[in-house]
Design a protein around this motif. Sequence first.
Motif, PDB file in Angstrom:
ATOM      1  N   PRO A  66       0.818  -1.211   0.000  1.00  0.00           N
ATOM      2  CA  PRO A  66       0.000   0.000   0.000  1.00  0.00           C
ATOM      3  C   PRO A  66       0.856   1.266   0.000  1.00  0.00           C
ATOM      4  O   PRO A  66       1.999   1.256   0.454  1.00  0.00           O
ATOM      5  CB  PRO A  66      -0.773  -0.117   1.317  1.00  0.00           C
ATOM      6  N   GLY A  67       0.312   2.330  -0.510  1.00  0.00           N
ATOM      7  CA  GLY A  67       0.907   3.659  -0.406  1.00  0.00           C
ATOM      8  C   GLY A  67       2.348   3.761  -0.867  1.00  0.00           C
ATOM      9  O   GLY A  67       2.719   3.290  -1.940  1.00  0.00           O
ATOM     10  N   ALA A  68       3.164   4.377  -0.011  1.00  0.00           N
ATOM     11  CA  ALA A  68       4.565   4.644  -0.344  1.00  0.00           C
ATOM     12  C   ALA A  68       5.372   3.352  -0.476  1.00  0.00           C
ATOM     13  O   ALA A  68       6.384   3.327  -1.172  1.00  0.00           O
ATOM     14  CB  ALA A  68       5.190   5.540   0.718  1.00  0.00           C
ATOM     15  N   LEU A  69       4.929   2.296   0.159  1.00  0.00           N
ATOM     16  CA  LEU A  69       5.655   1.026   0.073  1.00  0.00           C
ATOM     17  C   LEU A  69       5.618   0.464  -1.350  1.00  0.00           C
ATOM     18  O   LEU A  69       6.486  -0.320  -1.735  1.00  0.00           O
ATOM     19  CB  LEU A  69       5.064   0.024   1.060  1.00  0.00           C
ATOM     20  N   ALA A  70       4.650   0.879  -2.151  1.00  0.00           N
ATOM     21  CA  ALA A  70       4.574   0.426  -3.537  1.00  0.00           C
ATOM     22  C   ALA A  70       5.772   0.921  -4.341  1.00  0.00           C
ATOM     23  O   ALA A  70       6.137   0.311  -5.347  1.00  0.00           O
ATOM     24  CB  ALA A  70       3.277   0.892  -4.178  1.00  0.00           C
ATOM     25  N   GLY A  71       6.411   1.999  -3.892  1.00  0.00           N
ATOM     26  CA  GLY A  71       7.585   2.521  -4.573  1.00  0.00           C
ATOM     27  C   GLY A  71       8.880   1.824  -4.199  1.00  0.00           C
ATOM     28  O   GLY A  71       9.920   2.076  -4.791  1.00  0.00           O
ATOM     29  N   VAL A  72       8.826   0.942  -3.198  1.00  0.00           N
ATOM     30  CA  VAL A  72      10.018   0.199  -2.786  1.00  0.00           C
ATOM     31  C   VAL A  72      10.201  -0.975  -3.744  1.00  0.00           C
ATOM     32  O   VAL A  72       9.248  -1.702  -4.015  1.00  0.00           O
ATOM     33  CB  VAL A  72       9.865  -0.312  -1.328  1.00  0.00           C
ATOM     34  N   PRO A  73      11.416  -1.149  -4.263  1.00  0.00           N
ATOM     35  CA  PRO A  73      11.636  -2.238  -5.218  1.00  0.00           C
ATOM     36  C   PRO A  73      11.321  -3.616  -4.626  1.00  0.00           C
ATOM     37  O   PRO A  73      11.549  -3.872  -3.447  1.00  0.00           O
ATOM     38  CB  PRO A  73      13.128  -2.127  -5.557  1.00  0.00           C
ATOM     39  N   TRP A  74      10.813  -4.508  -5.488  1.00  0.00           N
ATOM     40  CA  TRP A  74      10.445  -5.864  -5.102  1.00  0.00           C
ATOM     41  C   TRP A  74      11.597  -6.611  -4.428  1.00  0.00           C
ATOM     42  O   TRP A  74      11.402  -7.223  -3.381  1.00  0.00           O
ATOM     43  CB  TRP A  74       9.932  -6.595  -6.349  1.00  0.00           C
ATOM     44  N   PRO A  75      12.834  -6.590  -4.951  1.00  0.00           N
ATOM     45  CA  PRO A  75      13.931  -7.322  -4.295  1.00  0.00           C
ATOM     46  C   PRO A  75      14.220  -6.815  -2.879  1.00  0.00           C
ATOM     47  O   PRO A  75      14.562  -7.613  -2.003  1.00  0.00           O
ATOM     48  CB  PRO A  75      15.133  -7.086  -5.207  1.00  0.00           C
ATOM     49  N   LEU A  76      14.067  -5.511  -2.661  1.00  0.00           N
ATOM     50  CA  LEU A  76      14.293  -4.979  -1.314  1.00  0.00           C
ATOM     51  C   LEU A  76      13.212  -5.460  -0.351  1.00  0.00           C
ATOM     52  O   LEU A  76      13.508  -5.813   0.797  1.00  0.00           O
ATOM     53  CB  LEU A  76      14.342  -3.447  -1.347  1.00  0.00           C
TER      54      LEU A  76
END
Length: 114
Positions: A66-76
């Motif tokens: 959700p939200g800002a976490l969607a901008g975190v890359p999948w591998p991270l």
Amino acid sequence: MSGFIGDWQALVVLVLAGFLPNEIWRMLGLWLGGGIDEGSELLIWVRAVATAILAGVIAQILVLPPGALAGVPWPLRIGSVAIGLLVFLMTRRSILIGVVAGEAVLIAGQWWLG
């Protein structure tokens, strides 16, 4: 002081609608559950259900962030969960330490990526 805290009415609503209703149930549970043996079947079941709910929430956030976490890359995101799981297993299954370790990796990784 109001510049630091923000709108004080919002804080009052947060305390009255969010904190107090939950705190009443927590205190009631503490009072009623004070005499229950920690090794009892009931508490083992409660602990298992709480762990399963936490795992479900983590899986949902991992797959559909959700939200800002969607901008975190999948591998991270995957890496932080993997490290959190590893720390959980290394610390004799401490959920708190595992979750904190996973969050620390996620925050540090996002900070490093800029």
